[in-house]
Each structure stands twice: as structure tokens, then as C-alpha cells.
Write an enzyme that holds these catalytic residues in place. Sequence first.
Site, short mmCIF file in Angstrom:
data_model
loop_
_atom_site.label_atom_id
_atom_site.label_comp_id
_atom_site.label_asym_id
_atom_site.label_seq_id
_atom_site.Cartn_x
_atom_site.Cartn_y
_atom_site.Cartn_z
N HIS A 152 0.55 -0.98 0.35
CA HIS A 152 -0.20 0.10 -0.26
C HIS A 152 1.11 1.33 0.17
CE1 HIS A 152 -3.09 2.75 1.01
NE2 HIS A 152 -3.75 1.82 0.63
N GLU A 161 -4.34 2.01 -6.95
CA GLU A 161 -4.69 2.91 -6.40
C GLU A 161 -3.58 4.78 -6.60
OE1 GLU A 161 -7.09 1.67 -2.47
OE2 GLU A 161 -4.01 1.60 -2.79
P1 PGA Z 1 -9.63 5.63 0.10
O1 PGA Z 1 -8.75 4.62 0.50
O2 PGA Z 1 -11.08 4.78 -0.14
O3 PGA Z 1 -9.93 6.09 1.46
O4 PGA Z 1 -9.18 6.62 -0.57
C1 PGA Z 1 -8.53 3.83 -0.10
C2 PGA Z 1 -6.77 3.11 0.15
O5 PGA Z 1 -6.03 3.70 0.22
O6 PGA Z 1 -7.02 2.24 -0.09
#
Ligand code: PGA
Length: 232
Positions: free
Chosen positions: A85, A157
Site C-alpha cells: 500500500h 490505486e
Molecule cells: P480511500 O482509500 O478509499 O479512502 O481513498 C483507499 C485505500 O487507500 O486503499
Amino acid sequence: MIIALNNKCNLGKNEFIDYISKLKQYDFKNNVLLCASPLNIAMIDDNEINIGAQNVSETENGAFTGEISATQLKSYNVKYCIVGHSERRQYQNESMKCINNKIKQLIKTGITPILCIGESKEQKENGETQNYLYEEIITAVNGLTLEERERIIVAYEPIWSIGTGLIPTVNEIDNIIKYVKQFLPNNKVLYGGSANDENIEELSKSTQIDGYLLGGLSLKLDKLASFMSKIK
Ligand code: PGA
């Protein structure tokens, strides 16, 4: 659709007991998995919801104070684990090599890695997105067999999208997922970053997204229910 809930570093014991009892009342079916904080994992009944973790140790059991190994996670029936992440890459200085080691531990134990990849705002602006994602993917799967690679779920992401309320266009997301699939053609690819009950109708126009990784929304169960009802 795979819906992965990422609670991040939230919910104390009593808050989590309350949260999980409410979550169970929704009929979200089997495709939802909950990546709770490690302390809360022990309180989840895996007959009711698929358990995910947010992190794992690079090492096996042993003298590694503060770490939680893949075999320990497995003993709590953890089936999925987020790896790489951007918050861990950034705040814990996790290197690409470290992420590769973590994936190997998970694969060995039979836990499905959810590999997060994504570019920063600066990389996007400089046209470096594809090169960076390529590096993140190739280093993460280094040393894995084809069959092992295929066990990974990828979560795209964009860093600039996480927690900001900003999302890429559906066209941009679809192009990135197609790019990822050039290297990992048989893997599921989720989208994560500010997905919510207001933009899900737009995101649902995607022809490529296999599911979502939800941070902030995982903590707002009424909005999560609304999101789930709008997924196409
Ligand atoms: P968010 O986070 O949906 O709050 O933008 C997603 C993540 O970091 O996995």
C-alpha cells in the site's frame, strides 16, 4: 466483483465489535473481504466474512519483535493480505524488494496477496505512470512461477486519489488496467482511491475493473450499503 474493505489504522475494540455486528446485518455476500487492523482480526468470525490483513512480515516466525508472520495470519484464517500500500511505501519506507519478500511469504502460506500499485501526482504529470507501474509489478513478482503470479490480486490505486475525493477518468483507469494485464493477463485488478457512493455510477461504466479497494468508505456503513446497491 471483489470488494475489499481497508479499515486502515481505525476502530478500537468496542468500536470494532459494534462495526462488525452492523456489517453482518448487510447481505453483502461472499465477495466482500475485510482487511481489519491486526488486533481486530482475532475478533472476526471467518464463517461470516472473509478476513484480510493490511500487512505481513517479510520473515517467517522468529525473533522479529513486533512483526506478524504469514503463518500467524493463516492461523486466524486470514485469506487475503494487502501488500505494498502506498501509505506503507511512503511512511514505513517499504522497498520494492521488501514487497516482493512479503508476497513470497503470503504465497507460501496460501494467503492471496492484494498488491497495491499506483503513481504519484508528480509521476502522472511527468508522463511516468506506465514506467513506474511496470517497475512496481515486475519487482513484486520477481522469482514467482507463473502459477504463483496468477494468485495475486492487483489494486490500482493512484496515490493522488487516495483519500482526496479525486478519481481518474474511467477511460484512464481502463487504459491502466489494460496495461497491467499485458504483464498479468489472468489476474483480477481492483480500483482503489476515493471510490464512493457518489462516483460508483461513473466508475461502473468501466469495462475493466474487477472490484474495488475501499478505505474511507469502509468505515461508513450506510454509504457503503448505498455503494454496494449501485454497483453494476
Ligand atoms: P480511500 O482509500 O478509499 O479512502 O481513498 C483507499 C485505500 O487507500 O486503499
